[in-house]
Design a protein around this motif. Sequence first.
Motif, PDB file in Angstrom:
ATOM      1  N   THR A   1      -1.512  -3.317   3.586  1.00 40.68           N
ATOM      2  CA  THR A   1      -0.365  -4.016   4.164  1.00 40.68           C
ATOM      3  C   THR A   1       0.893  -3.222   3.812  1.00 40.68           C
ATOM      4  OG1 THR A   1       0.081  -5.451   2.250  1.00 40.68           O
ATOM      5  CG2 THR A   1      -1.509  -6.244   3.874  1.00 40.68           C
ATOM      6  N   ALA A   2       1.775  -3.062   4.794  1.00 40.12           N
ATOM      7  CA  ALA A   2       2.996  -2.276   4.612  1.00 40.12           C
ATOM      8  C   ALA A   2       3.895  -2.523   5.809  1.00 40.12           C
ATOM      9  CB  ALA A   2       2.664  -0.792   4.499  1.00 40.12           C
TER      10      ALA A   2
ATOM     11  N   ILE B   1      -1.754  -3.162   8.269  1.00 38.13           N
ATOM     12  CA  ILE B   1      -1.200  -4.408   8.795  1.00 38.13           C
ATOM     13  C   ILE B   1       0.294  -4.446   8.489  1.00 38.13           C
ATOM     14  CG2 ILE B   1      -1.237  -6.932   8.607  1.00 38.13           C
ATOM     15  CD1 ILE B   1      -4.193  -6.624   7.706  1.00 38.13           C
ATOM     16  N   ASP B   2       1.102  -4.623   9.510  1.00 37.97           N
ATOM     17  CA  ASP B   2       2.556  -4.734   9.344  1.00 37.97           C
ATOM     18  C   ASP B   2       2.868  -6.142   8.852  1.00 37.97           C
ATOM     19  OD1 ASP B   2       5.294  -4.869   9.489  1.00 37.97           O
ATOM     20  OD2 ASP B   2       5.411  -4.543  11.659  1.00 37.97           O
ATOM     21  N   TYR B   3       3.271  -6.258   7.588  1.00 36.72           N
ATOM     22  CA  TYR B   3       3.494  -7.585   7.018  1.00 36.72           C
ATOM     23  C   TYR B   3       4.699  -8.300   7.639  1.00 36.72           C
ATOM     24  CZ  TYR B   3       6.770  -4.988   3.961  1.00 36.72           C
ATOM     25  OH  TYR B   3       7.772  -4.179   3.481  1.00 36.72           O
TER      26      TYR B   3
ATOM     27  N   ALA C   1       0.790  -1.233   0.000  1.00 37.50           N
ATOM     28  CA  ALA C   1       0.000   0.000   0.000  1.00 37.50           C
ATOM     29  C   ALA C   1       0.822   1.283   0.000  1.00 37.50           C
ATOM     30  CB  ALA C   1      -0.954   0.008   1.199  1.00 37.50           C
ATOM     31  N   ALA C   2       2.093   1.231   0.382  1.00 38.46           N
ATOM     32  CA  ALA C   2       2.878   2.468   0.508  1.00 38.46           C
ATOM     33  C   ALA C   2       3.610   2.872  -0.764  1.00 38.46           C
ATOM     34  CB  ALA C   2       3.897   2.338   1.647  1.00 38.46           C
ATOM     35  N   GLY C   3       3.620   2.017  -1.772  1.00 47.01           N
ATOM     36  CA  GLY C   3       4.341   2.323  -3.006  1.00 47.01           C
ATOM     37  C   GLY C   3       3.578   3.250  -3.929  1.00 47.01           C
ATOM     38  N   GLY C   4       4.120   3.463  -5.125  1.00 50.23           N
ATOM     39  CA  GLY C   4       3.518   4.398  -6.063  1.00 50.23           C
ATOM     40  C   GLY C   4       2.112   4.020  -6.456  1.00 50.23           C
ATOM     41  N   ILE C   5       1.894   2.753  -6.840  1.00 51.13           N
ATOM     42  CA  ILE C   5       0.558   2.297  -7.222  1.00 51.13           C
ATOM     43  C   ILE C   5      -0.312   2.126  -5.990  1.00 51.13           C
ATOM     44  CG2 ILE C   5      -0.755   0.428  -8.297  1.00 51.13           C
ATOM     45  CD1 ILE C   5       1.630  -0.101 -10.110  1.00 51.13           C
ATOM     46  N   GLY C   6       0.236   1.493  -4.962  1.00 52.20           N
ATOM     47  CA  GLY C   6      -0.549   1.200  -3.763  1.00 52.20           C
ATOM     48  C   GLY C   6      -1.083   2.429  -3.064  1.00 52.20           C
TER      49      GLY C   6
ATOM     50  N   GLU D   1      -3.999 -12.725   6.532  1.00 49.09           N
ATOM     51  CA  GLU D   1      -5.116 -13.681   6.494  1.00 49.09           C
ATOM     52  C   GLU D   1      -5.575 -14.099   7.882  1.00 49.09           C
ATOM     53  OE1 GLU D   1      -1.380 -16.224   5.466  1.00 49.09           O
ATOM     54  OE2 GLU D   1      -2.022 -14.116   5.432  1.00 49.09           O
ATOM     55  N   HIS D   2      -4.766 -13.780   8.907  1.00 46.24           N
ATOM     56  CA  HIS D   2      -5.156 -14.098  10.282  1.00 46.24           C
ATOM     57  C   HIS D   2      -5.970 -12.986  10.919  1.00 46.24           C
ATOM     58  CE1 HIS D   2      -1.497 -17.045  10.731  1.00 46.24           C
ATOM     59  NE2 HIS D   2      -2.430 -17.480   9.899  1.00 46.24           N
ATOM     60  N   VAL D   3      -5.933 -11.802  10.325  1.00 46.80           N
ATOM     61  CA  VAL D   3      -6.575 -10.647  10.986  1.00 46.80           C
ATOM     62  C   VAL D   3      -7.636  -9.937  10.153  1.00 46.80           C
ATOM     63  CG1 VAL D   3      -4.676 -10.189  12.565  1.00 46.80           C
ATOM     64  CG2 VAL D   3      -4.637  -9.154  10.300  1.00 46.80           C
ATOM     65  N   VAL D   4      -7.785 -10.295   8.875  1.00 51.83           N
ATOM     66  CA  VAL D   4      -8.828  -9.660   8.070  1.00 51.83           C
ATOM     67  C   VAL D   4      -9.731 -10.706   7.449  1.00 51.83           C
ATOM     68  CG1 VAL D   4      -7.370  -7.674   7.511  1.00 51.83           C
ATOM     69  CG2 VAL D   4      -7.482  -9.582   5.920  1.00 51.83           C
ATOM     70  N   SER D   5     -10.945 -10.282   7.129  1.00 55.72           N
ATOM     71  CA  SER D   5     -11.919 -11.172   6.484  1.00 55.72           C
ATOM     72  C   SER D   5     -12.975 -10.307   5.798  1.00 55.72           C
ATOM     73  CB  SER D   5     -12.577 -12.093   7.521  1.00 55.72           C
ATOM     74  OG  SER D   5     -13.232 -11.318   8.521  1.00 55.72           O
TER      75      SER D   5
END
Length: 322
Positions: free
Chosen positions: A175-176, A193-195, A153-158, A201-205
């Motif tokens: 995620t970042a 979410i800190d990858y 999420a922190a990059g140019g596209i994200g 997958e454990h914290v979002v749904s």
Amino acid sequence: MKAIRIYEFGEPEVMRIVQVERPVPAPDEILVKVYAASVNPADYIIRRGGNEALKPLLKLPMGLGIDGAGIVEEVGSEVTEFKKGDRVYGVPNYLDGSYTEYLAAKATQFALMPRSLSFNEAGSLPACARMAYNGMVEKAKVQPGHRVLVHGAAGGIGSLAVQFAKAYGAYVIGTASAHNADFLKQLGADEVIDYNTQKFEHVVSDIDVVFNATPTTTVDEALRLRSVPVLNEGGIFVCTHGVWPSELFKGLLAKKKATVSMAGVDVNHHKIFTEVAKLIDLGKVKAVVNKVYPWERAAQAHHDSETKHVRGKIVLQIYQED
């Protein structure tokens, strides 16, 4: 005029500023005096000699750069949407390069740049904006009430994907790395979410859109497979890389009546860049410039970009804004 050219494939130092002939616009083209161009992963992939899809298309010597911003210097005889002096941003003709003082390109590949931005800011946008807007808005059709997960999420596209999703009313999770959490929340992310310490997958749904903007293809398949369980039935996974998902991944999606789509394919550049300019001038989206280098330091800019840990975009300044 001057332009950056490469005469061999390799490390950033193969780039050279040389004298070349100024292009003449065709009837359907505009000639743009380029004030700023951004550095994208595609630039260093091409500089190294390309991937499997690009290798057969690359011919030395060649230019680099896939987007930029500047002023219209001339218009072709068939062009009606621009006039000399217009401030524009967009993408050059395929593989022509934007690290140059002047470029001639199809008028349909440019739009009037956001009135509120400088050339450096506008030049940072087009290549990433077409991927993020096409993928998030046109392919995923994000809307109020949607839950969106943006990888990388922190990059140019994200960073643009996060902003477009928020502008269209979605709840956005990115995620970042941890040091980008506050940055993403400032852009509108509802959760980060800190990858490095959590598995998403454990914290979002209950996710309606998974948008993969990670800057590398090496983890794509694993990331795709891990993303399937968090997707809602009928959801969509959007790719931003040219590596098409496996049959295994597509089969797992099909069981959930979910789909996969590739961003940046068959896009209407003029329409996208016009819509992005509106969102920016309304204050709903902003350009994120990490660093500006004079184009004489293009090699250093490429070295920085290749770390794959750049927040937003690196820009090459070709002319100083008046």
